[in-house]
Structure formats: C-alpha cells, structure tokens
Design a protein around this motif. Structure first.
Motif, mmCIF file in Angstrom:
data_model
loop_
_atom_site.group_PDB
_atom_site.id
_atom_site.type_symbol
_atom_site.label_atom_id
_atom_site.label_comp_id
_atom_site.label_asym_id
_atom_site.label_seq_id
_atom_site.Cartn_x
_atom_site.Cartn_y
_atom_site.Cartn_z
ATOM 1 N N TRP A 31 -2.230 41.755 81.475
ATOM 2 C CA TRP A 31 -1.488 42.144 80.294
ATOM 3 C C TRP A 31 -2.460 42.349 79.147
ATOM 4 N N PHE A 32 -2.257 43.432 78.432
ATOM 5 C CA PHE A 32 -3.012 43.747 77.239
ATOM 6 C C PHE A 32 -2.037 43.883 76.079
ATOM 7 N N ARG A 33 -2.553 43.765 74.888
ATOM 8 C CA ARG A 33 -1.718 44.025 73.723
ATOM 9 C C ARG A 33 -2.517 44.796 72.682
ATOM 10 N N GLN A 34 -1.792 45.550 71.891
ATOM 11 C CA GLN A 34 -2.400 46.381 70.870
ATOM 12 C C GLN A 34 -1.639 46.197 69.570
ATOM 13 N N PRO A 35 -2.153 45.360 68.684
ATOM 14 C CA PRO A 35 -1.548 45.284 67.352
ATOM 15 C C PRO A 35 -1.695 46.617 66.641
ATOM 16 N N SER A 36 -0.835 46.857 65.683
ATOM 17 C CA SER A 36 -0.873 48.111 64.949
ATOM 18 C C SER A 36 -2.249 48.325 64.333
ATOM 19 N N GLY A 37 -2.826 49.479 64.607
ATOM 20 C CA GLY A 37 -4.119 49.823 64.047
ATOM 21 C C GLY A 37 -5.306 49.144 64.693
ATOM 22 N N LYS A 38 -5.082 48.401 65.754
ATOM 23 C CA LYS A 38 -6.157 47.670 66.414
ATOM 24 C C LYS A 38 -6.384 48.191 67.830
ATOM 25 N N GLU A 39 -7.437 47.683 68.440
ATOM 26 C CA GLU A 39 -7.748 48.054 69.811
ATOM 27 C C GLU A 39 -6.951 47.215 70.794
ATOM 28 N N HIS A 40 -6.902 47.695 72.033
ATOM 29 C CA HIS A 40 -6.283 46.914 73.088
ATOM 30 C C HIS A 40 -7.055 45.623 73.312
ATOM 31 N N GLU A 41 -6.335 44.543 73.465
ATOM 32 C CA GLU A 41 -6.917 43.234 73.700
ATOM 33 C C GLU A 41 -6.402 42.694 75.025
ATOM 34 N N LEU A 42 -7.305 42.199 75.841
ATOM 35 C CA LEU A 42 -6.891 41.543 77.078
ATOM 36 C C LEU A 42 -6.238 40.213 76.738
ATOM 37 N N VAL A 43 -5.021 40.027 77.201
ATOM 38 C CA VAL A 43 -4.273 38.806 76.938
ATOM 39 C C VAL A 43 -4.367 37.844 78.109
ATOM 40 N N ALA A 44 -4.158 38.350 79.303
ATOM 41 C CA ALA A 44 -4.154 37.509 80.488
ATOM 42 C C ALA A 44 -4.346 38.367 81.717
ATOM 43 N N ASN A 45 -4.896 37.785 82.758
ATOM 44 C CA ASN A 45 -4.921 38.459 84.043
ATOM 45 C C ASN A 45 -4.685 37.461 85.155
ATOM 46 N N ILE A 46 -4.420 37.997 86.335
ATOM 47 C CA ILE A 46 -4.050 37.158 87.465
ATOM 48 C C ILE A 46 -4.489 37.829 88.750
ATOM 49 N N THR B 269 5.844 31.904 74.982
ATOM 50 C CA THR B 269 6.550 30.881 74.232
ATOM 51 C C THR B 269 5.794 30.582 72.948
ATOM 52 N N SER B 270 6.457 29.873 72.055
ATOM 53 C CA SER B 270 5.864 29.486 70.777
ATOM 54 C C SER B 270 5.218 30.671 70.081
ATOM 55 N N LEU B 271 5.943 31.754 70.040
ATOM 56 C CA LEU B 271 5.394 32.987 69.496
ATOM 57 C C LEU B 271 5.127 32.862 68.001
ATOM 58 N N THR B 272 4.067 33.510 67.584
ATOM 59 C CA THR B 272 3.670 33.537 66.184
ATOM 60 C C THR B 272 3.577 34.979 65.717
ATOM 61 N N PRO B 273 3.584 35.198 64.406
ATOM 62 C CA PRO B 273 3.434 36.574 63.917
ATOM 63 C C PRO B 273 2.182 37.266 64.415
ATOM 64 N N GLU B 274 1.134 36.508 64.712
ATOM 65 C CA GLU B 274 -0.097 37.096 65.221
ATOM 66 C C GLU B 274 0.062 37.664 66.626
ATOM 67 N N ASP B 275 1.145 37.333 67.305
ATOM 68 C CA ASP B 275 1.419 37.898 68.617
ATOM 69 C C ASP B 275 2.085 39.263 68.536
ATOM 70 N N THR B 276 2.450 39.688 67.350
ATOM 71 C CA THR B 276 3.095 40.985 67.181
ATOM 72 C C THR B 276 2.167 42.097 67.653
ATOM 73 N N ALA B 277 2.651 42.907 68.573
ATOM 74 C CA ALA B 277 1.849 43.979 69.149
ATOM 75 C C ALA B 277 2.701 44.735 70.156
ATOM 76 N N VAL B 278 2.177 45.852 70.606
ATOM 77 C CA VAL B 278 2.731 46.517 71.771
ATOM 78 C C VAL B 278 1.999 45.972 72.984
ATOM 79 N N TYR B 279 2.744 45.510 73.943
ATOM 80 C CA TYR B 279 2.185 44.887 75.131
ATOM 81 C C TYR B 279 2.214 45.849 76.309
#
Length: 117
Positions: free
Chosen positions: A36-51, A84-94
């Motif tokens: 899973w990757f995420r891309q906050p607005s105006g930012k690059e894709h970030e690796l969140v997790a892999n399996i 879980t325990s989501l924060t505003p910093e988790d806001t992104a397109v996943y």
C-alpha cells in the motif's frame, strides 16, 4: 493501465478506523509482495506497508506502525489495509501496487482517505 482497484476510503474523524481493499482489475499474476502506498495532496507517493506472499513478512513505515495492519487473501488475490487510530496526517489517496515498484509504475484511481473533525 491500472492493475488494481482500491476501495474503502472515506471521511473519518481522528481516532477512527477504515479498512481498505485492493482487488485485481482483471485476472492477475501472482505477486510475491504487495504494498500500500499513499499520496498526500501535493506530495509524492509514500510506501505505507508491504506484505509477502505468505503474510509472515510485513513492513510498515514508522508513522503507521502499530496502527495499520496489512493482510492479503491469495485465493481472492486481494490485499487489505486495516487502519486504526487515524490522524489528520494519514489524509491521502491510498493506492495498492506490487512491491518493489517497476521503473514506470502504473497507478489506479486510488481511494481517498480524509481524516478530519
């Protein structure tokens, strides 16, 4: 052309939870690692997790460790991200994708996660 379709995003308050799903758009190859990757607005894709295939090897970026859980169902060729325990910093397109990314990755539509009061 995208290989996967993501779903499950939405608007949630801080501290809330969401479960994202990733399914192949059509019949898909077997992928040893999914991610899973995420891309906050105006930012690059970030690796969140892999399996890995068996699910016994996982990686989480430090900022989500202990809060997010990646899993997969190989019979369905689906990958999930329980957040879980989501924060505003988790806001992104996943987005989900293979790992590691190819030189020129193809991204699907993604699913938007917005964490806000």
């Amino acid at each position: 052309q995208a290989q996967f379709v993501e779903s499950g995003g939405g608007l949630v308050q801080p501290g809330g939870s969401l479960r994202l799903s990733c399914a192949p758009l059509e019949r898909a190859a077997n992928h040893y690692f999914m991610a899973w990757f995420r891309q906050p607005s105006g930012k690059e894709h970030e690796l969140v997790a892999n399996i890995n295939w068996s699910g016994d090897v996982t990686y989480y970026v430090d900022s989500v460790k202990g809060r997010f859980t990646i899993s997969r169902d190989n019979s369905k060729k689906e990958t999930y991200l329980q957040m879980t325990s989501l924060t505003p910093e988790d806001t992104a397109v996943y987005y989900c994708n293979t790992f590691p990314l190819p030189q020129t990755p193809s991204w699907g539509q993604g699913t938007q996660v917005m964490v806000s009061s």
